[in-house]
Design an enzyme around this catalytic site. Structure first.
Site, PDB file in Angstrom:
ATOM      1  CB  SER A   1       0.075  -0.990  -4.065  1.00  0.00           C
ATOM      2  OG  SER A   1      -0.403   0.114  -3.321  1.00  0.00           O
ATOM      3  N   GLY A   2       0.872   1.672  -5.731  1.00  0.00           N
ATOM      4  CA  GLY A   2       0.419   2.626  -6.732  1.00  0.00           C
ATOM      5  C   GLY A   2       1.343   2.776  -7.910  1.00  0.00           C
TER       6      GLY A   2
ATOM      7  N   GLY B   1       0.811  -1.212   0.000  1.00  0.00           N
ATOM      8  CA  GLY B   1       0.000   0.000   0.000  1.00  0.00           C
ATOM      9  C   GLY B   1       0.840   1.255   0.000  1.00  0.00           C
ATOM     10  CB  THR B   2       2.633   3.365  -0.162  1.00  0.00           C
ATOM     11  OG1 THR B   2       2.395   3.308   1.206  1.00  0.00           O
ATOM     12  CG2 THR B   2       3.523   4.562  -0.423  1.00  0.00           C
ATOM     13  CB  THR B   3       1.729   6.198  -4.847  1.00  0.00           C
ATOM     14  OG1 THR B   3       0.533   5.468  -5.034  1.00  0.00           O
ATOM     15  CG2 THR B   3       2.428   6.386  -6.170  1.00  0.00           C
TER      16      THR B   3
END
Lengths: 261, 218
Positions: free
Chosen positions: B138-139, B8-10
């Protein structure tokens, strides 16, 4: 020379293998029944490496892709590296393990230089050392997830060989790793000969790299070729091959065969 | 071989003419719940080196803490600012040696006198790669095509910052694990500057609506 590549793994969190001593039986403090391991599944991987001997030395080629599963995540990964004056190492597989192997080889070269006795390590020496490194890791069920190719010329003797993550090692006049074993080696077997010039050898490698670009999903059209001769190791800047797609059958694939692929 | 699962995250790190820009979203999730909608995923390691964190929050925090601690001692010992490469190498060593425990992808970026601005990606596994720009989390899956087309070398500070913010906004639009605000940090020879782009200030894309006061009347 005993290979000393191990961290002190009695801490659950390792501070880097240079700071502490060695412990061949490393277990986690958190769960003592679980041995500490490195790579069990690869993340960032490199695909095939190809190598052939030719008249004046050895040619080794590889593309510059770092794949992350099915994604081409990195497009400028150098998978060919010189070791000492006479040898080149190329790697397939997990790039973090390759970077660690390069650290190990760096220590080997430096330690050898410190003897200050004009002896240098040549390709057979590096090959043998890498084999010990890979096999010993494999015996701990903690492999370096790589197949390494190794080539060079020293004192007029041309040398080319592979070491796998299981510690299998061999030498030959032409070798390949990964997909190259299936697609390139058969071409080598048919078209290689002992007296190839630099130009002929390069053409042969480029032909095989083109096949790999067409047929290996992890390959990209950006490659380097290394030329190792008695004078040393030269790695080319990355470059791309011409590809051919303008076949009549490609532009009109389903003519007369609607619905086909 | 299965593709490794993303986190999770960009996060983005990008070199421009005089320095680097680091950017990140602000969403921290526990499963499907947004535990923190305004997290700060860009962490300071030294005065001149920062790290973008993705993956397990705990793992990335602990790695950052150790590296900050080591770099602090190292800076005292050498009597000058640590180089970005040193910081990245420490991050890499911890990530690699503990790869069976850790699940974190990091981007180390900063400015030093040897190389100017530099960006190092340290993805899962502990590979270390110096890059003109790096993405993570993930982004980042949604940004490969966009940045392949939009990135140019030697951008100005404004262009690079705009590109980072646009890219993270695009990733937030599609990635459920990314969201909230965009935080950026700019590091160059003159120092460090933080910027904040609130969720409702981000550019809008295809099929998104600008907010307006409710039409409901009672």
């Amino acid at each position: 020379m005993r290979w000393e590549e191990e961290g002190m793994k009695q801490n659950a969190f390792i501070m880097g293998n240079k700071l502490m001593g060695s412990n061949p039986h490393a277990f986690s403090l958190i769960m003592p029944s679980i041995p500490i391991t490195h790579t069990q599944t690869p993340y960032v991987t490199g695909t095939s490496v190809l190598g052939i001997k030719y008249k004046d030395g050895v040619l080794i080629a590889a593309d510059t892709a770092g794949s992350y599963g099915s994604t081409t995540r990195y497009k400028s990964v150098e998978r060919l590296r010189p070791i000492g004056q006479n040898t080149l190492v190329g790697a397939t597989g997990e790039m973090s393990d390759f970077q660690t192997i390069l650290q190990i080889l760096d220590r080997l070269i430096i330690t050898n230089a410190m003897f200050d006795d004009d002896n240098t390590l040549g390709p057979p020496d590096i090959h043998s050392y890498l084999n010990r490194v890979m096999y010993n890791q494999r015996n701990k069920l903690d492999p370096f997830w790589n197949t390494l190719m190794l080539g060079g010329v020293k004192n007029g003797v041309k040398y080319l060989g592979n070491v796998t993550m299981l510690g299998l090692h061999y030498v030959d006049d032409h070798v390949a790793t990964g997909f190259g074993i299936h697609l390139a080696q058969p071409i080598f077997r048919n078209e290689w000969n002992e007296d190839m010039t630099l130009e002929q050898g390069t053409k042969l490698l480029e032909k095989c790299m083109l096949v790999l670009f067409y047929r290996d999903r992890s390959a990209i059209n950006k490659m380097q070729i290394a030329n190792i001769t008695e004078d040393g190791v030269k790695i080319s800047e990355p470059y791309a091959l011409q590809t051919k797609w303008d076949y009549e059958a490609f532009s009109n694939p389903t003519v007369g065969n609607e619905g086909s692929w | 071989m299965d593709a490794p699962h993303s986190m999770g995250t960009t996060i983005i790190g990008m070199e421009y003419a005089e320095g680097v820009i680091l950017g990140a979203d602000s969403r921290t999730t526990t499963g499907l719940y947004v535990a923190n909608r305004a997290s700060d995923k860009i962490t300071q390691l030294t005065d001149n080196v920062y790290v973008c964190r993705s993956g397990s929050a705990a793992d990335s925090q602990v790695v950052s803490d150790y590296v900050r601690y080591f770099l602090n001692q190292h800076t005292i010992q050498i009597g000058k600012a640590a180089s970005v490469k040193t910081a990245a190498t420490l991050v890499r060593e911890l990530s690699y040696q503990n790869k069976s425990f850790l699940e974190t992808g990091l981007i180390v970026a900063g400015w030093d006198t040897h190389e100017g601005g530099s960006v190092y990606g340290v993805p899962l596994g502990g590979t270390m790669l110096r890059l003109p720009f790096a993405t993570g989390g993930s982004g980042c899956s949604y940004l490969y095509g966009f940045l392949d087309q939009a990135w140019q070398p030697n951008m100005s500070r404004e262009d690079a910052e705009k590109l980072v913010v646009k890219a993270i906004a695009l990733a937030i639009a599609r990635d459920g694990a990314s969201g909230g605000v965009v935080r950026t940090i700019n590091v160059n020879a003159y120092g460090v500057e933080r910027n904040f782009y609130a969720g409702d200030q981000l550019p809008l894309f295809y099929d998104e609506l600008a907010p307006r006061p409710t039409l409901i009347h009672f």
